[in-house]
Design a protein around this motif. Structure first.
Motif, PDB file in Angstrom:
ATOM      1  N   THR A   1      19.393 -19.925  28.349  1.00  0.00           N
ATOM      2  CA  THR A   1      20.849 -19.912  27.951  1.00  0.00           C
ATOM      3  C   THR A   1      21.637 -18.581  28.187  1.00  0.00           C
ATOM      4  O   THR A   1      20.917 -17.518  28.309  1.00  0.00           O
ATOM      5  N   LEU A   2      22.878 -18.747  28.027  1.00  0.00           N
ATOM      6  CA  LEU A   2      23.632 -17.370  28.315  1.00  0.00           C
ATOM      7  C   LEU A   2      23.462 -16.440  27.388  1.00  0.00           C
ATOM      8  O   LEU A   2      23.132 -14.996  27.581  1.00  0.00           O
ATOM      9  N   ALA A   3      23.263 -16.802  26.101  1.00  0.00           N
ATOM     10  CA  ALA A   3      22.945 -15.978  24.836  1.00  0.00           C
ATOM     11  C   ALA A   3      21.711 -15.309  25.171  1.00  0.00           C
ATOM     12  O   ALA A   3      21.385 -13.986  24.725  1.00  0.00           O
ATOM     13  N   GLU A   4      20.718 -15.828  25.598  1.00  0.00           N
ATOM     14  CA  GLU A   4      19.282 -15.290  25.758  1.00  0.00           C
ATOM     15  C   GLU A   4      19.374 -14.260  26.960  1.00  0.00           C
ATOM     16  O   GLU A   4      18.867 -13.297  27.007  1.00  0.00           O
ATOM     17  N   ALA A   5      20.244 -14.628  27.800  1.00  0.00           N
ATOM     18  CA  ALA A   5      20.259 -13.735  28.982  1.00  0.00           C
ATOM     19  C   ALA A   5      21.217 -12.232  28.779  1.00  0.00           C
ATOM     20  O   ALA A   5      20.689 -11.122  28.970  1.00  0.00           O
ATOM     21  N   LEU A   6      22.237 -12.526  27.724  1.00  0.00           N
ATOM     22  CA  LEU A   6      23.067 -11.313  27.272  1.00  0.00           C
ATOM     23  C   LEU A   6      21.827 -10.514  26.259  1.00  0.00           C
ATOM     24  O   LEU A   6      22.494  -9.269  26.210  1.00  0.00           O
ATOM     25  N   ASN A   7      20.914 -10.984  25.543  1.00  0.00           N
ATOM     26  CA  ASN A   7      20.235 -10.175  24.772  1.00  0.00           C
ATOM     27  C   ASN A   7      19.357  -9.171  25.681  1.00  0.00           C
ATOM     28  O   ASN A   7      18.958  -8.156  24.890  1.00  0.00           O
ATOM     29  N   ASN A   8      19.130  -9.217  26.947  1.00  0.00           N
ATOM     30  CA  ASN A   8      18.472  -8.270  27.834  1.00  0.00           C
ATOM     31  C   ASN A   8      19.513  -7.456  28.653  1.00  0.00           C
ATOM     32  O   ASN A   8      19.009  -7.008  29.641  1.00  0.00           O
ATOM     33  N   ILE A   9      20.684  -7.513  28.404  1.00  0.00           N
ATOM     34  CA  ILE A   9      21.815  -6.778  29.190  1.00  0.00           C
ATOM     35  C   ILE A   9      22.466  -5.911  28.211  1.00  0.00           C
ATOM     36  O   ILE A   9      22.950  -6.191  27.175  1.00  0.00           O
ATOM     37  N   GLU A  10      22.350  -4.416  28.695  1.00  0.00           N
ATOM     38  CA  GLU A  10      23.129  -3.212  27.756  1.00  0.00           C
ATOM     39  C   GLU A  10      24.509  -3.452  28.315  1.00  0.00           C
ATOM     40  O   GLU A  10      24.889  -3.167  29.549  1.00  0.00           O
ATOM     41  N   THR A  11      25.460  -3.185  27.166  1.00  0.00           N
ATOM     42  CA  THR A  11      27.004  -2.726  27.553  1.00  0.00           C
ATOM     43  C   THR A  11      27.339  -1.939  26.669  1.00  0.00           C
ATOM     44  O   THR A  11      26.540  -1.405  25.560  1.00  0.00           O
ATOM     45  N   ASN A  12      28.529  -1.120  27.101  1.00  0.00           N
ATOM     46  CA  ASN A  12      28.983  -0.199  26.256  1.00  0.00           C
ATOM     47  C   ASN A  12      30.199  -0.215  26.342  1.00  0.00           C
ATOM     48  O   ASN A  12      31.090  -0.897  26.889  1.00  0.00           O
TER      49      ASN A  12
END
Length: 600
Positions: A232-243
């Motif tokens: 899922t996209l939510a799972e993928a985004l959990n492993n991505i850092e943004t700022n």
């Protein structure tokens, strides 16, 4: 072809070839670039830039000269001049002749960090000795680093700002070779593939997330720093850092409303959603957005340049992202030159004009006398000449020492105020428009030939003779009308009536002398109260009300000079914002300028 300075420096270092590394250390005034570096080999081939034109030719000449000497380095500077040889800026540069194994190894290591898109600091130590130092995210270092460097380098990483540190005994230029802005691509389709390619070309690191492995391969996203695939996209985004330096781009029909919600909950700079105007309406209708969310959300995405192919769309999107990252207008530079306006005078009515022009995107420079005699000081930009800086309705204005200082202020979004009663800077700056807002009730030097468009406020000017347009300043039915012929109404000397009071609300000096008052604008006063002194003579309040205007202390005034203004509305009177009269006049000036430029 080597695309980056470090790439060229590393290549030459690996092949044991000498070269010169040239970099901008600092600038003063208006320059084409505040940062930049170049590598010049012994044959004069250049990688990188410090600004182009005469500056780059000068640096090339100095670099080639340096390679033919025994010098290891050289400090140089270049004066930026306008057409009439007026100095508007200075660029200070450092040239390092790279011949040692230590320097070559350093540049090879810096290139390795750059190729992996690792955040790092490039330190060019100038004192007590010249050497190259580096600090990378995670703590890796280059060169003989020491605590002073490490402390300032970490601060540079945290603040994301190039700096020149001078402690007296230590001088070092600290820069960030890898762009600290970054792009997160949602979806691995053709558009995001093209965006990733172009982002790499302009030096912006990218990441991509997908739920389909075939759409996030290394072949499709060769230059992306990270490719994250999850069920899922939510799972993928959990492993991505943004700022706060991240731009997120949704370019897939598979991801929409829920993805936008997830991303807007993050501290990001930009969220772009590929789609039609119809999709944009649906998105806005489905989301409950605060002002900050609306500012960050862009749908449809990109600048309006007429795009069809994924590559064209990528160019449009990257252009909009860079506009947001760099806080720029996105307008054509051709039209930017048509945005410079000089306003003569910085009183309360002039400030209404300046506010309207500034908010409409114009660059405004104010010319004033050394000691302006404004009384509505809280809403007069001229007050910057006494306090150095004023803020009026969120607009900041600052006193400037010279034209170089003025251009720095303009670039920072600050209104520069220069002492120039004769308007000598007009011929140097060559603005598209001059606005005479002195309100002297006569023309004291403005000419119709001062600029392509010349506008004057109030009586004392004849349209088509002294200026192109005159703006009516008399209260009443004709206030703020644009007069293309003739003159404004003559001044009656009678102030506008407020709650039955006209001339009674304005105080004049009872004698000649030095003005002083213990009161402040905003104070409530009573009829008969002493509000100021001119010399030893008392200035008496004529009515009850709020002090809305008061002359600056220490000014010498003649008898019968206007020195204060009492508003009979008392606490209901607003002394902190520009008057409706000033704003109306400002709107007329804005209309005249926009109309003129639309036909230019």
């Amino acid at each position: 072809m080597k695309h980056t300075v470090f790439e060229a420096a590393a290549y030459l270092s690996e092949h044991k070839e000498d070269f010169v590394y040239a970099t901008i250390i600092r600038t003063e005034g208006s320059t084409s670039r505040n940062q930049g570096s170049m590598v010049i080999d012994t044959k004069g081939r250049i990688t990188g830039t410090v600004g182009g034109g005469e500056l780059e030719a000068y640096v090339l000449s100095q670099s080639l000269n340096l390679t033919n000497t025994d010098e290891s380095y050289r400090h140089i500077h270049f004066t930026v001049q306008m057409e009439d040889k007026v100095s508007v800026g200075i660029v200070y540069l450092f040239l390092l002749r790279c011949t040692t194994e230590e320097e070559r190894k350093a540049f090879i290591d810096f290139r390795r960090w750059e190729s992996y898109e690792l955040d790092h600091v490039f330190g060019l130590q100038l004192q007590p000795s010249v050497t190259l130092l580096g600090l990378c995210e995670g703590g890796a270092t280059i060169g003989d680093v020491h605590p002073t460097f490490l402390s300032h380098a970490q601060d540079t990483l945290n603040k994301k700002a190039t700096t020149l540190v001078d402690t007296g005994s230590w001088l070092c230029h600290l820069s960030l070779p890898v762009n600290y802005h970054n792009i997160l691509l949602i979806g691995g389709g053709h558009v995001n593939q093209a965006i990733a390619e172009l982002a790499h070309f302009v030096g912006i690191p990218s990441q991509v997330v997908e739920t389909r492995e075939d759409f996030a391969t290394e072949d499709l996203f060769t230059y992306s720093k990270k490719r994250e695939v999850a069920p899922t996209l939510a799972e993928a985004l959990n492993n991505i850092e943004t700022n706060e330096y991240t731009a997120c781009i949704i370019a897939s029909h598979a991801f929409g409303l829920e993805t936008a919600k997830l991303l807007l909950n993050r501290n990001i700079a930009y969220l772009g959603v590929l789609g039609s105007r119809h999709k944009a309406k649906q998105l806005l209708a489905s989301l409950t957005l605060e002002q900050n969310d609306l500012r960050r959300l862009h749908c449809p995405i990109g600048l309006d340049i007429g795009t069809e192919t994924p590559q064209e769309i990528a160019l449009s999107v990257i252009s909009e992202v860079m506009k947001v990252f760099n806080n720029r207008s996105g307008q054509s530079l051709k039209h930017k030159a048509n945005k410079m306006i000089i306003v003569r005078g910085g009183g309360d009515l002039a400030t209404g004009v300046i506010l309207r022009l500034f908010r409409a995107g114009y660059y405004v420079l104010v010319l004033e006398i050394e000691r302006p005699t404004v009384i509505r000081r809280t809403v007069s930009i001229a007050q910057a000449l006494y306090s150095d800086t004023v803020v009026i309705e969120g607009l900041k204005a600052s006193r400037c020492n010279d034209l170089k200082d003025a251009y720095v202020k303009l670039d920072a979004g600050i209104i520069p105020v220069l002492v120039d009663p004769e308007g000598e800077h007009i011929s140097k700056i060559k603005p598209v428009c001059v606005v005479d807002a002195i309100l002297a009730k006569k023309n004291i030097g403005t000419k119709i030939t001062d600029a392509p468009l010349v506008i004057a406020l109030g009586p004392g000017f004849v349209a088509k003779q002294d200026c192109d347009f005159v703006i009516e300043t008399m209260r009443g039915h004709s206030l703020a009308r644009i007069l293309r012929e003739g003159s404004a109404m003559e001044n009656t000397g009678v102030p506008g009536v407020i709650e039955g009071y006209g001339k009674e609300r304005v105080l004049h000096s009872p004698a000649a002398g030095i003005f002083n008052s213990d009161h402040q604008i905003g104070d409530m006063v009573k009829q008969g109260e002493v509000v100021a002194k001119v010399g030893e003579v008392d200035v008496i309040a004529t009515i009850d009300g709020k002090l809305r205007g008061l002359l600056n202390n220490g000014l010498e005034v003649p008898e019968h000079f206007k020195i204060a203004d009492i508003d009979p509305r008392g606490e209901r009177a607003d002394h902190t914002t520009v008057s409706e009269k000033a704003m109306a006049i400002g709107g007329a000036v804005l209309e005249a300028i926009d109309g003129f430029l639309s036909k230019a």
